[in-house]
Design an enzyme around this catalytic site. Structure first.
Site, mmCIF file in Angstrom:
data_model
loop_
_atom_site.group_PDB
_atom_site.id
_atom_site.type_symbol
_atom_site.label_atom_id
_atom_site.label_comp_id
_atom_site.label_asym_id
_atom_site.label_seq_id
_atom_site.Cartn_x
_atom_site.Cartn_y
_atom_site.Cartn_z
ATOM 1 N N LYS A 71 23.916 30.176 31.982
ATOM 2 C CA LYS A 71 25.102 30.975 32.294
ATOM 3 C C LYS A 71 24.705 31.997 33.337
ATOM 4 O O LYS A 71 23.670 32.642 33.222
ATOM 5 C CB LYS A 71 25.568 31.701 31.014
ATOM 6 C CG LYS A 71 26.828 32.508 31.187
ATOM 7 C CD LYS A 71 28.058 31.673 30.906
ATOM 8 C CE LYS A 71 29.338 32.312 31.391
ATOM 9 N NZ LYS A 71 29.607 32.147 32.836
ATOM 10 N N LYS A 95 19.195 38.485 29.024
ATOM 11 C CA LYS A 95 20.444 39.172 28.672
ATOM 12 C C LYS A 95 21.207 38.412 27.587
ATOM 13 O O LYS A 95 21.650 38.986 26.599
ATOM 14 C CB LYS A 95 21.313 39.287 29.936
ATOM 15 C CG LYS A 95 22.503 40.181 29.783
ATOM 16 C CD LYS A 95 23.392 40.178 31.028
ATOM 17 C CE LYS A 95 22.718 40.730 32.245
ATOM 18 N NZ LYS A 95 23.659 40.939 33.366
ATOM 19 N N LYS A 107 21.642 31.437 37.823
ATOM 20 C CA LYS A 107 22.245 32.249 38.888
ATOM 21 C C LYS A 107 22.357 31.387 40.130
ATOM 22 O O LYS A 107 21.522 30.512 40.368
ATOM 23 C CB LYS A 107 21.360 33.470 39.184
ATOM 24 C CG LYS A 107 22.091 34.621 39.820
ATOM 25 C CD LYS A 107 23.109 35.235 38.878
ATOM 26 C CE LYS A 107 23.192 36.685 38.831
ATOM 27 N NZ LYS A 107 23.983 37.300 37.806
ATOM 28 N N THR A 191 32.507 44.420 31.955
ATOM 29 C CA THR A 191 31.168 44.909 32.330
ATOM 30 C C THR A 191 31.164 46.433 32.426
ATOM 31 O O THR A 191 30.316 47.107 31.823
ATOM 32 C CB THR A 191 30.700 44.290 33.662
ATOM 33 O OG1 THR A 191 30.866 42.879 33.591
ATOM 34 C CG2 THR A 191 29.255 44.620 33.944
ATOM 35 N N ASN A 222 33.782 46.186 41.143
ATOM 36 C CA ASN A 222 34.360 45.899 39.832
ATOM 37 C C ASN A 222 33.699 46.696 38.708
ATOM 38 O O ASN A 222 34.374 47.314 37.884
ATOM 39 C CB ASN A 222 34.252 44.389 39.559
ATOM 40 C CG ASN A 222 34.710 44.053 38.181
ATOM 41 O OD1 ASN A 222 33.915 43.938 37.248
ATOM 42 N ND2 ASN A 222 36.010 43.961 38.002
ATOM 43 N N SER A 362 32.394 36.663 29.193
ATOM 44 C CA SER A 362 32.409 35.298 29.743
ATOM 45 C C SER A 362 32.180 34.272 28.640
ATOM 46 O O SER A 362 32.776 33.194 28.651
ATOM 47 C CB SER A 362 31.323 35.131 30.799
ATOM 48 O OG SER A 362 31.638 35.876 31.929
HETATM 49 P P1 NAD Z 1 31.144 44.365 43.865
HETATM 50 O O1 NAD Z 1 30.820 43.461 44.994
HETATM 51 O O2 NAD Z 1 32.505 44.363 43.268
HETATM 52 O O3 NAD Z 1 30.835 45.883 44.284
HETATM 53 C C1 NAD Z 1 29.672 46.285 44.920
HETATM 54 C C2 NAD Z 1 29.862 47.727 45.367
HETATM 55 O O4 NAD Z 1 28.629 48.202 45.912
HETATM 56 C C3 NAD Z 1 30.916 47.960 46.434
HETATM 57 O O5 NAD Z 1 31.682 49.080 46.064
HETATM 58 C C4 NAD Z 1 30.107 48.335 47.676
HETATM 59 O O6 NAD Z 1 30.784 49.288 48.496
HETATM 60 C C5 NAD Z 1 28.906 48.985 47.044
HETATM 61 N N1 NAD Z 1 27.740 49.009 47.910
HETATM 62 C C6 NAD Z 1 27.194 47.992 48.612
HETATM 63 N N2 NAD Z 1 26.114 48.443 49.287
HETATM 64 C C7 NAD Z 1 25.979 49.740 48.997
HETATM 65 C C8 NAD Z 1 25.071 50.749 49.381
HETATM 66 N N3 NAD Z 1 24.051 50.489 50.196
HETATM 67 N N4 NAD Z 1 25.260 52.013 48.898
HETATM 68 C C9 NAD Z 1 26.273 52.282 48.070
HETATM 69 N N5 NAD Z 1 27.162 51.358 47.662
HETATM 70 C C10 NAD Z 1 27.018 50.114 48.123
HETATM 71 O O7 NAD Z 1 30.050 44.070 42.745
HETATM 72 P P2 NAD Z 1 30.155 44.288 41.186
HETATM 73 O O8 NAD Z 1 30.713 43.075 40.551
HETATM 74 O O9 NAD Z 1 30.733 45.593 40.877
HETATM 75 O O10 NAD Z 1 28.586 44.278 40.804
HETATM 76 C C11 NAD Z 1 27.772 45.428 41.012
HETATM 77 C C12 NAD Z 1 26.419 45.168 40.383
HETATM 78 O O11 NAD Z 1 26.579 44.874 38.994
HETATM 79 C C13 NAD Z 1 25.619 44.001 40.947
HETATM 80 O O12 NAD Z 1 24.247 44.296 40.856
HETATM 81 C C14 NAD Z 1 25.948 42.859 39.999
HETATM 82 O O13 NAD Z 1 24.946 41.857 40.004
HETATM 83 C C15 NAD Z 1 25.975 43.613 38.693
HETATM 84 N N6 NAD Z 1 26.750 42.959 37.635
HETATM 85 C C16 NAD Z 1 28.058 42.670 37.783
HETATM 86 C C17 NAD Z 1 28.780 42.090 36.744
HETATM 87 C C18 NAD Z 1 30.253 41.821 36.841
HETATM 88 O O14 NAD Z 1 30.854 41.447 35.825
HETATM 89 N N7 NAD Z 1 30.890 42.027 37.978
HETATM 90 C C19 NAD Z 1 28.127 41.763 35.532
HETATM 91 C C20 NAD Z 1 26.775 42.087 35.409
HETATM 92 C C21 NAD Z 1 26.092 42.673 36.458
#
Ligand code: NAD
Length: 428
Positions: A71, A95, A107, A191, A222, A362
């Site tokens: 997953k 996880k 992944k 999340t 998100n 999920s």
């Molecule tokens: P996303 O793409 O929705 O958002 C990423 C954010 O990071 C954006 O707001 C962008 O502006 C910001 N960003 C990018 N570069 C940056 C920088 N240099 N400085 C400051 N801000 C910056 O991604 P997301 O889904 O919110 O995921 C964020 C993190 O959480 C990732 O590491 C992802 O792997 C992890 N994650 C996400 C989920 C999920 O359900 N979406 C679950 C587990 C882990």
């Protein structure tokens, strides 16, 4: 070494090796668990809108599936790399095991930048990714999901391609689908909300009321925006948020005494979570360099953007008031910075615990899709909350009893579970 050049797979393997030693794992088990079981590398040719053909590189890594189907998300990023995906797949294994979900870790990704692609071009990449992998993924093999710069529409295109190839309806093939098309209510929030459920428990343990706590957040995607929402609901103030501005390829931090107003930023942000600094200035926010989020006088730091953001060069800037760093992003802390935090006695809640609300939801989406029966949002979010709190309590208790760093403790629980599954299957 620049933080971006830190190889995340080296970090993941280093963390594994450290805990494998603590657990006295046998050599064969270590060899098996420190590498992915399988990985796929392929090319996706796309007819672009201007008539040219561009070839994108795609990947899927299945780190371990001893406890159940792999997953993990699919990332679309211009700097995607196979080592990054190996690390993230490995962390998915830990996880899922830590959350006690009957799933393994995977992944995937594509080297591309959706900022510069039309919807039609992105759809072709999504469908191309599935065409290359249709026989190696599926509800009982490997179940993908959205991740950085991919969303529910992308998942639906991928599902449609998978179903067309196999001639079946198989909504359990992928999660993060739109609600009404096999998606689960609550997935969008899970999340970010989960991060705050864990944070709330940790604050309780320190005797700090969230109503009196301030946080600084990196990211406004998100995860970050739902974490901010839930933290605000508990009475906490987020006084600084840092995000990317794609126009000038720079990050900025936005600060407001008393707390940023979530709606202000939601109005200004584009679909990628990027925020225009001029619009924020016009709304009365201080606009600071992006890295300033880490130096704020707050109780909690929430890195929720990207990997390798807390590094040797900025770990020393963390304010003495900070009590908790909760890793909402995957791999936000480099090993060098982690060593400093560990030595300073900082409470660091590791990523594969803090952000596990997403995969937990999920899993519930898979259950709903496979049974074709969908639950109310309140039920989904309650189940996620209960799992997050139970996992946090288990880790916090063991860490307290054995005086361990929380990252090591979470790893010990997870690696033990995976090693037991590998052993009982007779693989090692
Ligand atoms: P996303 O793409 O929705 O958002 C990423 C954010 O990071 C954006 O707001 C962008 O502006 C910001 N960003 C990018 N570069 C940056 C920088 N240099 N400085 C400051 N801000 C910056 O991604 P997301 O889904 O919110 O995921 C964020 C993190 O959480 C990732 O590491 C992802 O792997 C992890 N994650 C996400 C989920 C999920 O359900 N979406 C679950 C587990 C882990």
């Amino acid at each position: 070494m620049s933080p971006l050049s830190v190889n995340l797979f080296d970090t993941a393997q280093g963390e594994f090796d450290h805990v494998a030693e603590m657990l006295h794992l046998e050599p064969g088990m270590r060899q098996l668990l420190r590498e992915p079981l399988r990985e796929y590398h392929f090319l996706i040719p796309v007819h672009m809108d201007d008539g040219s053909v561009q070839v994108f590189k795609g990947f899927r890594v299945q780190h371990n599936d001893a406890r159940g189907p792999a997953k993990g998300g699919i990332r679309f990023h211009p700097h995607e790399s196979i080592d990054m995906l190996r690390a993230l797949a490995m962390w998915m294994t830990w996880k899922c095991a830590l959350m006690d979900l009957p799933l393994g870790g995977g992944k995937g990704g594509v080297i591309c930048d959706p900022h510069n692609l039309s919807q039609r071009e992105v759809e072709q990449i999504c469908r191309g990714w599935v065409r290359q992998l249709a026989r190696n993924v599926g509800p009982a093999q490997d179940v993908p999901a959205p991740d950085v710069m991919t969303n529910s529409q992308y998942m639906l295109w991928m599902l449609d391609e998978y179903e067309a190839i196999h001639g079946v309806r198989a909504p359990g093939f992928i999660t993060g689908k739109p609600v009404g098309m096999g998606g689960s209510l609550g997935r969008v929030e899970a999340t970010g909300f989960g991060v705050i459920h864990v944070l709330n428990e940790a604050l309780k343990g320190l005797g700090v009321s969230p109503k009196k706590a301030a946080a600084s957040v990196q990211g406004f995607g998100n995860v970050a925006r739902h974490a901010i929402q839930k933290f605000n609901e508990l009475g906490g103030a987020v006084t600084c948020v840092s995000c990317w501005n794609n126009q000038d390829k720079t990050s900025y931090a936005f600060r407001k005494n008393g707390g940023i107003v979530l709606e202000d930023m939601l109005d200004v942000a584009n679909g990628f979570g990027d925020v225009d600094p001029e619009k924020m200035r016009a709304l009365g926010y201080d606009v600071l360099p992006g890295d300033e989020w880490i130096a704020q006088e707050v109780d909690v730091l929430i890195p929720a953007a990207l990997e390798n953001q807390i590094h040797e060069g900025n770990v020393g800037n963390i304010h003495s008031r900070v009590k908790i760093i909760i890793e909402a992003a995957n791999g936000p802390t480099t090993p060098e910075a982690d060593a400093v935090l560990r030595a300073n006695g900082m409470m660091v809640i590791p990523d594969f615990l803090a952000n596990a609300g997403g995969v937990t939801c999920s899993y519930f989406e898979q259950v709903q899709s496979n049974t074709n029966f969908y639950w109310k949002k309140s039920k989904v979010l309650e189940l996620v909350e209960a799992r997050m709190i139970a996992a946090y309590k288990e880790v916090a208790q063991l860490a307290r009893e054995q005086n361990l760093y929380m990252r090591d403790t979470a790893y010990m629980i997870a690696i033990r579970r995976v090693a037991n599954a590998v052993k009982s299957r007779g693989w090692v």
